[in-house]
Design a protein around this motif. Structure first.
Motif, PDB file in Angstrom:
ATOM      1  N   GLY A   4      24.570  -0.986  -0.818  1.00 39.45           N
ATOM      2  CA  GLY A   4      24.072  -0.251  -1.975  1.00 39.45           C
ATOM      3  C   GLY A   4      22.557  -0.138  -1.964  1.00 39.45           C
ATOM      4  N   ASN A   5      21.886  -1.214  -1.555  1.00 41.19           N
ATOM      5  CA  ASN A   5      20.417  -1.180  -1.484  1.00 41.19           C
ATOM      6  C   ASN A   5      19.933  -0.171  -0.445  1.00 41.19           C
ATOM      7  N   GLU A   6      20.600  -0.123   0.688  1.00 38.29           N
ATOM      8  CA  GLU A   6      20.222   0.839   1.729  1.00 38.29           C
ATOM      9  C   GLU A   6      20.440   2.269   1.244  1.00 38.29           C
ATOM     10  N   ARG A   7      21.524   2.465   0.502  1.00 34.54           N
ATOM     11  CA  ARG A   7      21.804   3.793  -0.037  1.00 34.54           C
ATOM     12  C   ARG A   7      20.723   4.200  -1.040  1.00 34.54           C
ATOM     13  N   THR A   8      20.363   3.277  -1.927  1.00 32.65           N
ATOM     14  CA  THR A   8      19.306   3.561  -2.903  1.00 32.65           C
ATOM     15  C   THR A   8      17.992   3.877  -2.201  1.00 32.65           C
ATOM     16  N   ALA A 166       4.418  -1.670  -5.618  1.00 30.38           N
ATOM     17  CA  ALA A 166       5.663  -1.266  -4.946  1.00 30.38           C
ATOM     18  C   ALA A 166       6.802  -2.185  -5.363  1.00 30.38           C
ATOM     19  N   GLY A 167       6.490  -3.464  -5.522  1.00 31.03           N
ATOM     20  CA  GLY A 167       7.493  -4.421  -5.972  1.00 31.03           C
ATOM     21  C   GLY A 167       8.018  -4.105  -7.361  1.00 31.03           C
ATOM     22  N   GLU A 168       7.119  -3.612  -8.231  1.00 33.21           N
ATOM     23  CA  GLU A 168       7.547  -3.210  -9.580  1.00 33.21           C
ATOM     24  C   GLU A 168       8.574  -2.081  -9.487  1.00 33.21           C
ATOM     25  N   GLY A 169       8.283  -1.114  -8.633  1.00 37.06           N
ATOM     26  CA  GLY A 169       9.224  -0.005  -8.458  1.00 37.06           C
ATOM     27  C   GLY A 169      10.546  -0.477  -7.895  1.00 37.06           C
ATOM     28  N   ALA A 170      10.478  -1.407  -6.946  1.00 38.19           N
ATOM     29  CA  ALA A 170      11.696  -1.951  -6.348  1.00 38.19           C
ATOM     30  C   ALA A 170      12.562  -2.633  -7.409  1.00 38.19           C
ATOM     31  N   ALA A 171      11.917  -3.415  -8.284  1.00 33.93           N
ATOM     32  CA  ALA A 171      12.665  -4.120  -9.329  1.00 33.93           C
ATOM     33  C   ALA A 171      13.370  -3.135 -10.262  1.00 33.93           C
ATOM     34  N   LEU A 172      12.691  -2.050 -10.601  1.00 36.50           N
ATOM     35  CA  LEU A 172      13.290  -1.037 -11.475  1.00 36.50           C
ATOM     36  C   LEU A 172      14.505  -0.378 -10.825  1.00 36.50           C
ATOM     37  N   LEU A 173      14.496  -0.321  -9.511  1.00 39.12           N
ATOM     38  CA  LEU A 173      15.589   0.308  -8.773  1.00 39.12           C
ATOM     39  C   LEU A 173      16.692  -0.685  -8.412  1.00 39.12           C
ATOM     40  N   GLY A 174      16.495  -1.948  -8.790  1.00 39.24           N
ATOM     41  CA  GLY A 174      17.476  -2.967  -8.445  1.00 39.24           C
ATOM     42  C   GLY A 174      17.374  -3.427  -7.008  1.00 39.24           C
ATOM     43  N   LEU A 175      16.216  -3.185  -6.377  1.00 41.76           N
ATOM     44  CA  LEU A 175      15.991  -3.593  -4.991  1.00 41.76           C
ATOM     45  C   LEU A 175      15.206  -4.904  -4.963  1.00 41.76           C
ATOM     46  N   PRO A 176      15.251  -5.620  -3.849  1.00 45.56           N
ATOM     47  CA  PRO A 176      14.483  -6.861  -3.753  1.00 45.56           C
ATOM     48  C   PRO A 176      12.986  -6.580  -3.757  1.00 45.56           C
ATOM     49  N   ARG A 177      12.194  -7.520  -4.261  1.00 47.56           N
ATOM     50  CA  ARG A 177      10.746  -7.331  -4.292  1.00 47.56           C
ATOM     51  C   ARG A 177      10.081  -7.857  -3.024  1.00 47.56           C
ATOM     52  N   ASP A 178      10.783  -8.691  -2.271  1.00 41.06           N
ATOM     53  CA  ASP A 178      10.201  -9.304  -1.083  1.00 41.06           C
ATOM     54  C   ASP A 178       9.858  -8.237  -0.031  1.00 41.06           C
ATOM     55  N   PRO A 179       8.610  -8.219   0.473  1.00 40.70           N
ATOM     56  CA  PRO A 179       8.208  -7.189   1.442  1.00 40.70           C
ATOM     57  C   PRO A 179       9.100  -7.139   2.679  1.00 40.70           C
ATOM     58  N   LEU A 182      12.416  -5.510   1.773  1.00 40.43           N
ATOM     59  CA  LEU A 182      12.245  -4.069   1.580  1.00 40.43           C
ATOM     60  C   LEU A 182      12.097  -3.359   2.926  1.00 40.43           C
ATOM     61  N   ALA A 183      11.336  -3.965   3.820  1.00 41.61           N
ATOM     62  CA  ALA A 183      11.114  -3.348   5.134  1.00 41.61           C
ATOM     63  C   ALA A 183      12.423  -3.163   5.893  1.00 41.61           C
ATOM     64  N   ARG A 184      13.353  -4.072   5.701  1.00 46.65           N
ATOM     65  CA  ARG A 184      14.627  -3.987   6.420  1.00 46.65           C
ATOM     66  C   ARG A 184      15.536  -2.873   5.902  1.00 46.65           C
ATOM     67  N   LEU A 185      15.203  -2.282   4.777  1.00 42.07           N
ATOM     68  CA  LEU A 185      16.050  -1.232   4.197  1.00 42.07           C
ATOM     69  C   LEU A 185      15.804   0.141   4.823  1.00 42.07           C
ATOM     70  N   VAL A 186      14.671   0.294   5.511  1.00 40.31           N
ATOM     71  CA  VAL A 186      14.321   1.605   6.079  1.00 40.31           C
ATOM     72  C   VAL A 186      13.819   1.430   7.509  1.00 40.31           C
ATOM     73  N   ALA A 187      13.781   2.530   8.242  1.00 35.64           N
ATOM     74  CA  ALA A 187      13.190   2.499   9.582  1.00 35.64           C
ATOM     75  C   ALA A 187      11.709   2.164   9.455  1.00 35.64           C
ATOM     76  N   ARG A 188      11.181   1.489  10.460  1.00 39.14           N
ATOM     77  CA  ARG A 188       9.776   1.072  10.396  1.00 39.14           C
ATOM     78  C   ARG A 188       8.824   2.259  10.185  1.00 39.14           C
ATOM     79  N   ALA A 189       9.128   3.375  10.817  1.00 42.25           N
ATOM     80  CA  ALA A 189       8.276   4.558  10.684  1.00 42.25           C
ATOM     81  C   ALA A 189       8.253   5.095   9.259  1.00 42.25           C
TER      82      ALA A 189
END
Length: 221
Positions: A4-8, A166-179, A182-189
């Protein structure tokens, strides 16, 4: 599409994944001019002013020829004020015009006008790089965070860079705040664009609801 986090994260990237450098017309590469223009943009964005105004002001400074430290320092204070004012950056224009001139001169004197020499002096230490960046007039912790969020795509040693905003935005989206998480949810680029999208979610609370709804519906176009 994965968790779900990856989808978001994927939906957020599709809907709002554009760096502030892109918005300002900066094609970011590890070369002196775009790096300097990003530094100026970070300085402008760090003030208590709408991001769109800061982006417009950065464009106007570039259009007026102030794309590198020598041209910025060589412009008159009034020329800098006028370019900032044209972009709507009026509340802080006089102080910022002074800071941009002083910062450009510091870059010339200490780094021969090349931001990459600051990176070289930091020698791969992100903490040292932060301290060096904060020596520039008008570039406090918030401005440094903005610069590093955007430059992580071309300076790998600062990745992952997802600051408090960025962490504030992540929290609002239900995503983890840890950098790292978060990095693991998307391609590095995609990290710079993802970080910028998270910041937009923090600044506009409606974005989080819109993205979550689109993710649930399998949309995001």
């Amino acid at each position: 599409m994965g968790t779900g986090n990856e989808r978001t994260a994927a939906v957020l990237l599709r809907m709002y994944g554009r760096t502030y450098a892109e918005e300002a017309g900066i094609r970011l590469r590890d070369t002196p001019q775009p790096l300097y223009r990003l530094l100026v943009l970070a300085c402008l964005l760090s003030a208590r002013i709408r991001a769109s105004v800061a982006v417009d002001a950065a464009r106007c400074l570039a259009e007026a020829g102030m794309k590198d430290p020598r041209r910025m320092a060589g412009a008159t204070w009034q020329q800098r004020v006028d370019a900032l004012g044209k972009g709507g950056y009026r509340r802080y224009d006089e102080r910022t015009a002074t800071q941009l001139g002083d910062g450009a001169q510091l870059l010339i004197d200490r780094y021969r006008g090349d931001v990459r020499r600051m990176r070289e002096e930091a020698d791969g230490d992100p903490g040292r790089l932060r301290k060096l960046l904060q020596e520039l007039p008008g570039l406090g912790p918030a401005g440094v965070a903005i610069f590093l969020r955007e430059v992580q795509g071309v300076w790998p040693e600062v990745h992952p860079c997802f600051d408090g905003k960025a962490g504030e935005g992540a929290a609002l989206l239900g995503l983890p705040r840890d950098p790292g998480a978060l990095a693991r949810l998307v391609a590095r680029a995609d990290a710079p664009a993802f970080a910028a999208a998270l910041v937009r979610a923090a600044l506009d609370k409606e974005i989080a609801g819109e993205v979550k709804e689109a993710a649930r519906a399998g949309k995001g176009h």
